[in-house]
Design a protein around this motif. Structure first.
Motif, PDB file in Angstrom:
ATOM      1  N   THR A 157       0.798  -1.217   0.000  1.00  0.00           N
ATOM      2  CA  THR A 157       0.000   0.000   0.000  1.00  0.00           C
ATOM      3  C   THR A 157       0.835   1.274   0.000  1.00  0.00           C
ATOM      4  N   PHE A 160       1.295   3.503  -3.162  1.00  0.00           N
ATOM      5  CA  PHE A 160       0.179   4.230  -3.777  1.00  0.00           C
ATOM      6  C   PHE A 160      -0.119   5.464  -2.930  1.00  0.00           C
ATOM      7  N   THR A 161       0.426   6.591  -3.333  1.00  0.00           N
ATOM      8  CA  THR A 161       0.374   7.797  -2.510  1.00  0.00           C
ATOM      9  C   THR A 161      -0.822   8.688  -2.821  1.00  0.00           C
ATOM     10  N   ARG A 162      -1.535   8.422  -3.900  1.00  0.00           N
ATOM     11  CA  ARG A 162      -2.705   9.228  -4.231  1.00  0.00           C
ATOM     12  C   ARG A 162      -3.959   8.634  -3.603  1.00  0.00           C
ATOM     13  N   TYR A 167      -6.256   8.230  -9.167  1.00  0.00           N
ATOM     14  CA  TYR A 167      -5.878   7.230 -10.181  1.00  0.00           C
ATOM     15  C   TYR A 167      -6.988   6.994 -11.203  1.00  0.00           C
ATOM     16  N   LEU A 174      -7.432   0.070 -10.782  1.00  0.00           N
ATOM     17  CA  LEU A 174      -6.622   0.327  -9.595  1.00  0.00           C
ATOM     18  C   LEU A 174      -7.393   1.186  -8.602  1.00  0.00           C
ATOM     19  N   LEU A 178      -8.407  -0.075  -4.806  1.00  0.00           N
ATOM     20  CA  LEU A 178      -7.888   0.605  -3.622  1.00  0.00           C
ATOM     21  C   LEU A 178      -9.025   1.175  -2.773  1.00  0.00           C
TER      22      LEU A 178
END
Length: 222
Positions: A157, A160-162, A167, A174, A178
């Protein structure tokens, strides 16, 4: 405070200090000079107890492996080997989650430390009792290593910084995944923990199927 005398040094004390250096400064931070500084001694005095970096890493491997609980691998009274193997895998992973920087130092090294050899022997004996052949047990032990060390080294995890919507315009699958995973709770580590548990469950299911197939083959007329 004065520097400790050389008499206070031992292989165990040096290994413990090395683990502290690695935990705080990473694998690249472990040098004989950094280790000596942490112990408050001259680097030359370390060589009275370890011959060099190679022996130091063996001592470090021994120390880390002492933290891995082998008790869950004992033969279960109820015959449920899956529960014991799962508990062992979780404990094994917990050790390397505490010391993730040691993975880069130890994962590709020779297996020579007594604790490592005892651990693998105990694991392989447990897998044999579960019904796996010696060859299948070796492959299962390798698979367990990949699962445990990989999951301790990498967090799925964190990359995935957004937020999911960030995304969605270009990576909708994706984003949907998430978002759905976040809805199951557990915070930033929840998905990582569930991913590990899923992989562990699938591994145990596969080992159970292989052990059952081996047992059926061994029965005449089956």
């Amino acid at each position: 405070m004065g520097r400790p005398s050389r008499a206070l040094l031992s292989r165990q004390v040096i290994a413990r200090a090395a683990l502290e250096v690695v935990d705080h400064a990473g694998a690249d931070g472990l040098t004989m000079r950094a280790l000596a500084d942490r112990l408050g001694v001259k680097a030359a005095s370390l060589y009275n107890h370890v011959t060099g970096k190679d022996e130091l890493l063996d001592a470090l491997a021994e120390l880390v492996n002492q933290e891995i609980d082998l008790a869950p691998l004992a033969e279960p009274e109820d015959g449920d080997w899956r529960r014991g193997l799962a508990a062992y895998a979780r404990g094994y992973r917990a050790v390397f989650l505490r010391h993730p920087n040691t993975i880069a130092l130890l994962a590709r090294r020779r297996v020579e430390a007594e604790g490592q050899l005892r651990g693998y022997d105990t694991l392989l004996a447990a897998l044999a009792r579960a019904g796996l052949s010696a060859a299948d047990a070796a492959e299962a032990a390798a698979a367990l290593d990949y699962l445990v060390l990989g999951s301790a080294l990498e967090t799925f995890t964190a990359g995935f910084t957004r937020a999911p919507d960030g995304y969605r315009p270009h990576y909708p699958a994706l984003a949907d995944s998430l978002e759905a995973a976040a809805g199951r709770g557990g915070g930033p580590t929840g998905l990582d923990e569930r991913g590990f548990e899923l992989a562990l469950r699938l591994l145990l299911d596969g080992l159970g199927a292989r052990a059952s197939a081996a047992g059926a083959t061994a029965v005449p007329g089956a």
